[in-house]
Scaffold this motif. Structure first.
Motif, PDB file in Angstrom:
ATOM      1  N   ASP A   1       0.821  -1.210   0.000  1.00 18.95           N
ATOM      2  CA  ASP A   1       0.000   0.000   0.000  1.00 18.95           C
ATOM      3  C   ASP A   1       0.860   1.267   0.000  1.00 18.95           C
ATOM      4  O   ASP A   1       0.412   2.337   0.427  1.00 18.95           O
ATOM      5  CB  ASP A   1      -0.969   0.006   1.187  1.00 18.95           C
TER       6      ASP A   1
ATOM      7  N   ARG B   1      -7.553   9.239  -0.945  1.00 14.38           N
ATOM      8  CA  ARG B   1      -6.747   8.020  -0.827  1.00 14.38           C
ATOM      9  C   ARG B   1      -5.253   8.293  -0.707  1.00 14.38           C
ATOM     10  O   ARG B   1      -4.530   7.524  -0.065  1.00 14.38           O
ATOM     11  CB  ARG B   1      -7.032   7.113  -2.040  1.00 14.38           C
ATOM     12  N   ASP B   2      -4.778   9.349  -1.359  1.00 17.27           N
ATOM     13  CA  ASP B   2      -3.347   9.658  -1.349  1.00 17.27           C
ATOM     14  C   ASP B   2      -3.214  11.167  -1.517  1.00 17.27           C
ATOM     15  O   ASP B   2      -3.146  11.673  -2.644  1.00 17.27           O
ATOM     16  CB  ASP B   2      -2.642   8.899  -2.485  1.00 17.27           C
TER      17      ASP B   2
ATOM     18  N   ASP C   1      -7.058   1.955  -3.316  1.00 16.28           N
ATOM     19  CA  ASP C   1      -6.000   2.321  -4.255  1.00 16.28           C
ATOM     20  C   ASP C   1      -6.357   3.607  -5.012  1.00 16.28           C
ATOM     21  O   ASP C   1      -7.415   3.678  -5.658  1.00 16.28           O
ATOM     22  CB  ASP C   1      -5.789   1.172  -5.241  1.00 16.28           C
TER      23      ASP C   1
ATOM     24  N   TRP D   1       1.405   3.681  -2.030  1.00 13.15           N
ATOM     25  CA  TRP D   1       0.744   4.142  -3.254  1.00 13.15           C
ATOM     26  C   TRP D   1       1.696   4.912  -4.148  1.00 13.15           C
ATOM     27  O   TRP D   1       1.590   4.845  -5.378  1.00 13.15           O
ATOM     28  CB  TRP D   1      -0.461   4.996  -2.914  1.00 13.15           C
ATOM     29  N   ASP D   2       2.611   5.653  -3.556  1.00 13.44           N
ATOM     30  CA  ASP D   2       3.576   6.416  -4.342  1.00 13.44           C
ATOM     31  C   ASP D   2       4.474   5.477  -5.156  1.00 13.44           C
ATOM     32  O   ASP D   2       4.689   5.680  -6.353  1.00 13.44           O
ATOM     33  CB  ASP D   2       4.425   7.279  -3.397  1.00 13.44           C
TER      34      ASP D   2
ATOM     35  N   ASN E   1      -0.501  12.741  -4.005  1.00 14.43           N
ATOM     36  CA  ASN E   1      -0.179  11.907  -5.160  1.00 14.43           C
ATOM     37  C   ASN E   1       0.458  12.761  -6.263  1.00 14.43           C
ATOM     38  O   ASN E   1      -0.153  13.696  -6.781  1.00 14.43           O
ATOM     39  CB  ASN E   1      -1.451  11.233  -5.680  1.00 14.43           C
TER      40      ASN E   1
ATOM     41  N   ALA F   1      -4.787   4.662  -7.671  1.00 15.76           N
ATOM     42  CA  ALA F   1      -4.373   4.568  -9.077  1.00 15.76           C
ATOM     43  C   ALA F   1      -5.540   4.563 -10.068  1.00 15.76           C
ATOM     44  O   ALA F   1      -5.448   5.210 -11.116  1.00 15.76           O
ATOM     45  CB  ALA F   1      -3.488   3.338  -9.288  1.00 15.76           C
TER      46      ALA F   1
ATOM     47  N   ARG G   1       3.839   2.285  -5.938  1.00 19.23           N
ATOM     48  CA  ARG G   1       2.999   1.568  -6.913  1.00 19.23           C
ATOM     49  C   ARG G   1       2.724   2.431  -8.137  1.00 19.23           C
ATOM     50  O   ARG G   1       2.755   1.962  -9.275  1.00 19.23           O
ATOM     51  CB  ARG G   1       1.670   1.151  -6.266  1.00 19.23           C
ATOM     52  N   MET G   2       2.444   3.718  -7.897  1.00 16.38           N
ATOM     53  CA  MET G   2       2.137   4.604  -9.006  1.00 16.38           C
ATOM     54  C   MET G   2       3.335   4.736  -9.934  1.00 16.38           C
ATOM     55  O   MET G   2       3.210   4.671 -11.166  1.00 16.38           O
ATOM     56  CB  MET G   2       1.746   5.975  -8.450  1.00 16.38           C
TER      57      MET G   2
END
Length: 328
Positions: free
Chosen positions: A62, A166-167, A135, A64-65, A170, A137, A67-68
């Motif tokens: 998780d 969520r983020d 997520d 997220w950064d 981002n 994304a 994963r992105m």
């Protein structure tokens, strides 16, 4: 004492930046794709081709950064759409396979100028969002689709809110919104300044959006260059304006410091800063930035002036010579 020996400049462009696991995945993919050749689309060994992608995305958890960053790099692989379709056939309820397809579609449309099947891509995003509610994304990809559509603000706002929920910081979503609110797209100069001010005031130091203001400043400079006439001839003065110089100085003071920028795309932001310092005729100031970059060279923004690897190597050399003269 500062060494007189010139450290080696970057030898290749590295879309993975300093993500070593992603680098290994790309190397494996390249070998597998080369082995398959023209038979890639008909390959029956789908797991061997897509498992490394599954693993590198799964391992980000998780974060997220991270994963992105990995999704964006993987979606730019030329065969990404084929790989995503194979993955989706094998794992029909996988959010990551849907996301790879969505981001690959967006990348192909932007890089080649081909039409994006927006309705289909949005459906992929919504399906992925349902499968992986936390997520951000899927919502970032939807934001990209809406931007390509030049959608009205009423349609963009709820998607933007879903990303921030969520983020909060981002990086990619903020870059999408910066372009969306620009005068070239659906906004204005005033709206762009308002958006940047809202981010600058609230974002913590070293957040993934740290380079947003400098990204905008570079776009203003490039706009002046492309205007022609006296505006283009005096475009270099842009970097001497008090606001722009302060923006660059603040970045220079903080970004190269160890541990200040920790997000996945930090080396890309340092490349941006090195490029800006080069354009501002501040090669000696660029040297600590090149030291922080090490061997991680990016395509953008160096590609704006020609072959990106050649540009970054030449700028690296000028920065080294300037530092060398100063240290004597």
């Amino acid at each position: 004492m500062w060494s007189r020996r010139r450290p080696k400049p970057p030898r290749r462009l590295r879309p993975e930046l300093d993500d070593h696991q992603l680098a290994r995945t790309l190397t494996h993919l390249e070998a597998q794709i080369a082995a398959q050749g023209d038979n890639l689309a008909q390959s029956n060994d789908r797991g061997a081709l897509t498992y490394p992608i599954e693993q590198v995305l799964r391992d980000a958890g998780d974060d997220w950064d991270r994963r992105m960053h990995r999704l964006l790099v993987l979606s730019a692989v030329p065969e990404a759409s084929v790989l995503a379709r194979q993955w989706r056939k094998r794992v029909r309820a996988g959010a990551d396979a849907l996301l790879l397809q969505a981001f690959a579609d967006l990348h192909r449309a932007r890089s080649t100028g081909t039409a994006l099947p927006i309705d289909d891509t949005v459906r992929l995003c919504r399906h992925a969002a349902a499968l992986a509610p936390p997520d951000p994304a899927p919502w970032v990809a939807m934001l990209g689709c809406l931007r390509m559509q030049r959608a009205p603000g009423a349609a963009v706002q709820p998607v933007w809110d879903a990303v921030k929920e969520r983020d909060r910081w981002n990086r990619e979503a903020h870059r999408e919104m910066l372009r969306y609110v620009s005068p070239e797209e659906c906004g204005s100069s005033a709206l762009t300044v308002q958006f940047l001010d809202s981010v600058t005031v609230a974002a913590p130091p070293g957040a993934p959006v740290a380079a947003l203001g400098l990204t905008h400043s570079l776009s203003v400079y490039r706009r002046a260059l492309s205007s022609g006439g006296i505006t283009a001839l005096t475009a270099h003065r842009h970097w001497n304006q008090p606001h722009e110089r302060a923006l660059v100085d603040q970045a220079l003071a903080a970004w190269p410091q160890p541990g200040f920028l920790t997000h996945a795309a930090a080396p890309a932001d340092l490349n941006l800063l090195a490029y800006v310092l080069t354009k501002a005729a501040r090669p000696r100031d660029a040297w600590p930035v090149f030291e922080a970059i090490s061997a991680v060279a990016t395509v953008w923004p160096w590609e704006l002036d020609g072959d990106p690897l050649q540009q970054v190597q030449e700028a690296h050399g000028r920065a080294f010579r300037a530092q060398h003269r100063h240290s004597r």
